[in-house]
Design an enzyme around this catalytic site. Structure first.
Site, PDB file in Angstrom:
ATOM      1  N   ASP A  53      71.775  15.265  42.985  1.00  0.00           N
ATOM      2  CA  ASP A  53      70.921  16.304  43.574  1.00  0.00           C
ATOM      3  C   ASP A  53      71.173  16.500  45.073  1.00  0.00           C
ATOM      4  O   ASP A  53      70.559  17.383  45.684  1.00  0.00           O
ATOM      5  CB  ASP A  53      69.442  15.936  43.388  1.00  0.00           C
ATOM      6  CG  ASP A  53      69.004  16.013  41.932  1.00  0.00           C
ATOM      7  OD1 ASP A  53      69.743  16.599  41.113  1.00  0.00           O
ATOM      8  OD2 ASP A  53      67.919  15.482  41.620  1.00  0.00           O
ATOM      9  N   LYS A  57      62.864  20.004  45.846  1.00  0.00           N
ATOM     10  CA  LYS A  57      63.287  20.978  44.825  1.00  0.00           C
ATOM     11  C   LYS A  57      62.360  20.911  43.633  1.00  0.00           C
ATOM     12  O   LYS A  57      61.716  19.891  43.352  1.00  0.00           O
ATOM     13  CB  LYS A  57      64.731  20.743  44.387  1.00  0.00           C
ATOM     14  CG  LYS A  57      65.060  19.360  43.802  1.00  0.00           C
ATOM     15  CD  LYS A  57      64.803  19.182  42.327  1.00  0.00           C
ATOM     16  CE  LYS A  57      65.114  17.781  41.841  1.00  0.00           C
ATOM     17  NZ  LYS A  57      64.574  17.415  40.556  1.00  0.00           N
TER      18      LYS A  57
HETATM   19  O1  C5P Z   1      73.005  11.025  40.603  1.00  0.00           O
HETATM   20  P1  C5P Z   1      71.824  10.136  40.789  1.00  0.00           P
HETATM   21  O2  C5P Z   1      72.187   8.835  41.449  1.00  0.00           O
HETATM   22  O3  C5P Z   1      70.688  10.812  41.472  1.00  0.00           O
HETATM   23  O4  C5P Z   1      71.313   9.781  39.339  1.00  0.00           O
HETATM   24  C1  C5P Z   1      70.364   8.781  39.120  1.00  0.00           C
HETATM   25  C2  C5P Z   1      70.409   8.386  37.669  1.00  0.00           C
HETATM   26  O5  C5P Z   1      69.939   9.446  36.842  1.00  0.00           O
HETATM   27  C3  C5P Z   1      71.782   8.058  37.144  1.00  0.00           C
HETATM   28  O6  C5P Z   1      72.109   6.724  37.364  1.00  0.00           O
HETATM   29  C4  C5P Z   1      71.641   8.367  35.671  1.00  0.00           C
HETATM   30  O7  C5P Z   1      70.977   7.300  35.010  1.00  0.00           O
HETATM   31  C5  C5P Z   1      70.680   9.535  35.655  1.00  0.00           C
HETATM   32  N1  C5P Z   1      71.375  10.825  35.596  1.00  0.00           N
HETATM   33  C6  C5P Z   1      72.007  11.210  34.418  1.00  0.00           C
HETATM   34  N2  C5P Z   1      72.644  12.413  34.366  1.00  0.00           N
HETATM   35  C7  C5P Z   1      72.657  13.252  35.428  1.00  0.00           C
HETATM   36  C8  C5P Z   1      72.015  12.891  36.622  1.00  0.00           C
HETATM   37  C9  C5P Z   1      71.385  11.664  36.678  1.00  0.00           C
HETATM   38  O8  C5P Z   1      71.992  10.471  33.437  1.00  0.00           O
HETATM   39  N3  C5P Z   1      73.278  14.422  35.327  1.00  0.00           N
END
Ligand code: C5P
Length: 301
Positions: free
Chosen positions: A137, A11
């Site tokens: 994502d 993406k």
């Molecule tokens: O959701 P995911 O595990 O991919 O997110 C990885 C990290 O990115 C999270 O632990 C957080 O630190 C950050 N994040 C965030 N806000 C979001 C998505 C991700 O702070 N909306």
């Protein structure tokens, strides 16, 4: 059955507006995603236990229990009430830790491939729910196309997009950790002492997509994480400038970076831009792609 292969796209974020840090550590977002034609392939083969391996083994991908595709397969087995028996083989084309959701793509691929291999019977909505538990994502990697993601990016609404947009991606040496980039975003914002603006989807962006107008889309691209990524990786300024110099309609850091995305005027211009960027020494390598493309799909022989 010898195995099920799923193809999953990378993406690019067309708009990434970041709100306040929530109590759960995540940030509220307005995240406009477009799926682009760089694909990982995830194959699930029958096996006695469960494991994951990578074809050509690019650096930086864990193959132990913290591999997101493996966690996805285990979660699916639990939900479907089956034994988690599969060998997952990932053929990676999406840059690792590059801001293009490669790990999320592999998790989405594993969900779909294992659901098929194990006859799990989970419906798209169920898979979407599991995907959101795995990462912000992951639901978009299942859906594909162009979509707005709210919440932490997982609450998706498809967006009407006409025609095909041509992209060039400048891949960097080494990745950037997403939590670290969000952390830097918080630090920079605290230093400025400014509250984040109200999160809204850009009307200009939506109109450009609806009209298939790359010239209007270029200036409408935005990424609130870009200053944080540039603060952690100053060399990306030169990369972005090189794309603009060579006529990109928009030059932007992809998600949390360090990949940079350049919107080209046409397929022909994308070839030219890719050659020029590759010759300018501002990146490790370049990749061309178009979008939007569909989300994760089982590949039928
Ligand atoms: O959701 P995911 O595990 O991919 O997110 C990885 C990290 O990115 C999270 O632990 C957080 O630190 C950050 N994040 C965030 N806000 C979001 C998505 C991700 O702070 N909306």
């Amino acid at each position: 059955m010898s195995g099920v292969t799923v193809r999953v796209p990378a993406k690019v974020n067309l708009q990434l507006s970041v709100g306040s840090r929530r109590d759960d550590g995540y940030h509220d977002l307005v995240n406009v995603f477009q799926a682009v034609s760089i694909f990982d392939e995830v194959t699930a083969r029958p096996a006695v236990g469960i494991g994951v391996s990578l074809l050509d083994g690019p650096d930086g991908v864990p193959t132990g229990e913290d591999n997101l595709a493996l966690r996805a397969a285990r979660l699916l087995a639990e939900e479907a009430g089956v034994k988690p028996c599969a060998e997952l083989v990932i053929n990676k084309a999406i840059p690792v830790a590059g801001g293009m959701a490669g790990g999320s793509a592999d998790a989405a691929g594993a969900l779909l491939a294992c659901n098929e291999l194990w006859d799990g019977g989970l419906q798209p909505d169920d898979l979407g729910r599991l995907a959101a538990r795995l990462g912000s994502d992951v639901p978009f990697a299942l859906l594909g196309g162009t979509a707005v993601g709210l919440g932490r990016g997982e609450r998706l609404t498809p967006v009407l997009s006409q025609g095909r947009f041509h992209w060039v991606f400048a891949l960097a040496q080494g990745g950037l950790s997403t939590p670290r980039v969000y952390g830097e975003y918080d630090r920079l914002r605290a230093r400025r002492g400014k509250e984040p603006a109200l999160l809204t989807v850009s009307d200009e962006l939506i109109a450009a997509l609806r009209n298939g107008d790359a010239h209007a889309l270029g200036p409408a691209l935005s990424n609130d994480l870009q200053p944080a990524a540039l603060s952690l990786r100053a060399s990306l300024r030169r990369t972005l400038a090189a794309g603009t110099e060579h006529g990109a309609l928009g030059s932007i850091v992809c998600g949390s970076g360090p990949t940079c995305a350049f919107l080209a005027r046409s397929g022909r211009h994308a070839i030219d831009l890719a050659v020029r960027l590759s010759g300018s020494g501002v990146c490790r390598s370049v990749a061309r792609a178009y979008g939007p493309v569909p989300g994760a799909r089982v590949m039928r022989p």
